[in-house]
Design an enzyme around this catalytic site. Structure first.
Site: not given
Ligand code: SRM
Ligand code: SF4
Length: 589
Positions: A87, A157, A222, A224, A452, A458, A497, A501
């Protein structure tokens, strides 16, 4: 102060108890170096060992494998086909055409999916990079001025910024602030340069503080940050820990209202986790921006929960100590007092597609990219906007070759061809149309929908999202037309899930993966993205999702007041309760 922030008697500022294992690994990591270099040389496995598996995240990578073939490889007694997802760091989402040409080529030559995936945080990801090519990837990015520092892990981030093309001077200044904040909060360790770019290690003296802002153990979780320009909340500020809402006078930026403590993730079955909107701390003039950013980060660094990672984000710190105490601490650390918030209004979210003229005499073209997946779709049988063959990636490449301006990635997985010279407008439009990047048939509903990544890359996905959405939208379009709502739309988001995201926790209809083919259905965010939705039905299968949307949209068509939005309607009609304060209202018990 006009803000009514929560006050808690005798707040627990520091959570005592056995620290989460991530704290040990950060402490032992030698400022994010670990033994990544040794692991890279180990060709017996395609993966990284325990601590390095986590540490590479702070360098912008996640170890993954293709879940579609995982079981088959297991049967053959083979290790999962380990690879990394990268990323990039792209504050404000701006990428030059030279940078695009480089990432396009890398995606072709060295990624197993051959795609560039635009994310919900204004950057791009490569999926499927094998270990022998990782260093080359970072060196390729570096050669065009890109990196992936701190796009994952317990750090600040990628900093988001309203991505509208340059419609006013405010956008340029807001973008510059996003870049400055990104640099200010970046890890100062030189681990990235040493490991990936082969730079020499420069030893620090004992009294030199390596990480003055993030600290030697980095953040509890993390973090943001956004810079946003009303009236368009296109970056969905309430998903973020720290937000700077641009306030202007006479078209000039004078400062920011600061909102702290948003976040969307939760865990199924754990009522101590919940999505939460950010609290308004008040106004600061712009010269205090970096001091306030650092003060919010260091307060969260020192008060955030390092015992339980599920309750470690800023949103939970605010609910534990009280927003009032948190804000007072930020004031003390920054040496700045917040004044009353300046009035502003968000009227909408999302992107406006097509051409818009900028104040600089240039033109800007916003393209709808379904699921942010830039790929040459070869099969003719895709659902959704890419049905029929669509050479989106080749189209972007051809545009990059002639375009004199830059590209801007949006927080809704779309892309703006920005700063087009009027003389190039026709040629760019033709390329976009010829390659399926402009498709007049895309409905308002599709433009209001987002998912997402989820399967196959993922590791945390419980249900499909990106591969489910296009076909789901086909069906929702049919349902809306049947119910007399053909040109209407509902903000519909799917996440595989509860991590959220795809920001389903700020959707009018949010579908959150529960298991294969099963979703929890949440209803009731608003058009401005300032309300968290509420659980409506659990464990609904795909057919059930359509039945529910059919019945709910039929009621919306029949009973709504004037142009009442779907999310407002479901609350007024008593279909779900409004979530006013998450910690109190989001769960029923
Ligand atoms: Fe996310 C984890 C994809 C935006 C909350 N996110 C992941 C991971 C890296 C899975 C992992 O930990 O192994 C996913 C990778 C999937 C893949 O194969 O690409 C993933 N997140 C994404 C992306 C690519 C979704 C998309 O379809 O665009 C977004 C990448 C953003 C970026 O460029 O940095 C993405 N993730 C978000 C958002 C939305 C936002 O920030 O606007 C959230 C919710 C907002 C928030 O943070 O509350 C989000 N992602 C998470 C979480 C839960 C964090 C938490 O607070 O518990 C995880 C899991 C974790 O961190 O343990 C996670
Ligand atoms: Fe993966 Fe869950 Fe984030 Fe979707 S919402 S990209 S399934 S960690």
């Amino acid at each position: 102060m006009s803000n009514d922030l929560t006050k808690i008697e005798n707040p627990v500022l520091i959570v005592e108890g056995k620290q989460a294992d991530n704290e040990r690994l950060k402490a032992e990591s030698d400022f994010l170096r670990g033994t990544i270099v040794e692991d890279l040389q180990d060709r017996m496995t395609g993966g990284f060992t325990a601590d390095n598996f986590q540490l590479i995240r702070t360098h912008g990578m996640y170890q993954q494998d293709d879940r579609d073939i995982r079981a088959e490889r297991q049967k053959q007694k083979l290790e999962p086909l380990h690879n990394v997802m990268l990323r990039a760091r792209l504050p404000g989402g701006i990428i030059s055409t030279d940078q695009w040409l480089a990432i396009d080529k890398f995606a072709d030559d060295y990624t197993s999916y051959g795609s560039i995936r635009l994310t919900t945080r204004q950057t791009f990801q490569f999926h499927g990079v094998l270990k022998p090519n990782i260093k080359l990837m970072h060196q390729t990015l570096n050669s065009v001025g890109l990196d992936s520092i701190a796009t994952a892990g317990d750090v600040n981030r990628n900093v988001l910024c309203t991505s509208n093309p340059v419609e006013s001077e405010l956008h340029q200044e807001a973008y510059e602030w996003a870049t400055k904040i990104s640099e200010h909060l970046l890890p100062k360790t030189r681990a990235y340069a040493e490991i990936w770019l082969d730079e020499e290690r420069v030893e620090t003296t004992e009294d030199e503080e390596v990480e003055p802002i993030l600290g030697s153990n980095y953040l509890p979780r993390k973090f943001k940050t956004t810079v946003v320009i009303p009236p368009n909340n296109d970056i969905d500020l309430h998903a973020n820990d720290l937000n700077f809402v641009a306030i202007s006078e006479g078209g000039k930026l004078i400062g920011f209202n600061v909102l702290v403590g948003g976040g969307l993730a939760m865990t199924h079955g754990d009522n101590a986790t919940y999505p939460r909107c950010a609290d308004d701390f008040g106004f600061i003039s712009k010269e205090h921006t970096l001091a306030v950013a650092a003060a919010v980060v260091t307060t969260q660094r020192d008060w955030g929960n390092r015992v339980n990672r599920k309750n470690a984000k800023t949103k939970y710190t605010l609910d534990r100590v009280g927003a009032d105490a948190f804000r007072a601490e930020v004031e003390a650390r920054a040496g700045v007092e917040f004044s009353d918030s300046r009035p502003y209004e968000f009227t909408h979210r999302g992107d406006s597609f097509g051409w818009v003229a900028g104040i600089d005499g240039k033109e800007h073209l916003t393209l709808f990219i379904e699921n942010g997946r830039i790929l040459d779709f070869e099969k003719a049988d895709f659902d959704g906007a890419n049905s029929g063959s669509k050479a989106l990636k080749t189209g972007m490449l051809e545009i990059a070759k002639i375009h004199q301006g830059d590209f801007r990635l949006t927080a809704n997985q779309n892309l703006i061809v920005a700063g087009v010279e009027p003389k190039d407008k026709d040629a760019i439009e033709k390329l976009a149309r010829d390659h399926g990047l402009i498709n007049d048939g895309v409905s308002n509903q599709r433009k209001s929908s987002m998912a997402c990544v989820a399967f196959p890359t993922c590791p945390l996905a419980m249900a499909e999202a990106e591969r489910y959405l296009p076909g789901l939208v086909d069906d929702v379009e049919t349902i809306l037309a049947k119910n007399g709502l053909k040109d209407e739309s509902i903000i519909l988001r799917v996440t595989g899930c509860p991590n959220g995201c795809g920001r389903a926790m700020l959707a009018e209809i949010g579908l959150v993966g529960k298991g294969p083919g099963k979703y929890n259905m949440y209803l009731g965010s608003d058009l401005a993205g300032s309300r968290v939705p509420k659980l409506y039905k659990e464990n609904v299968d795909e057919a059930g999702v359509l039945t529910e949307i059919d019945q709910l949209s039929a009621r919306w068509a029949a009973e709504r007041n004037n142009a009442e939005a779907f999310g407002d309607f479901v609350i007024r009609a008593g279909i779900v309760d409004e979530v006013k304060i998450s910690v109190r209202d989001f769960h029923d018990d």
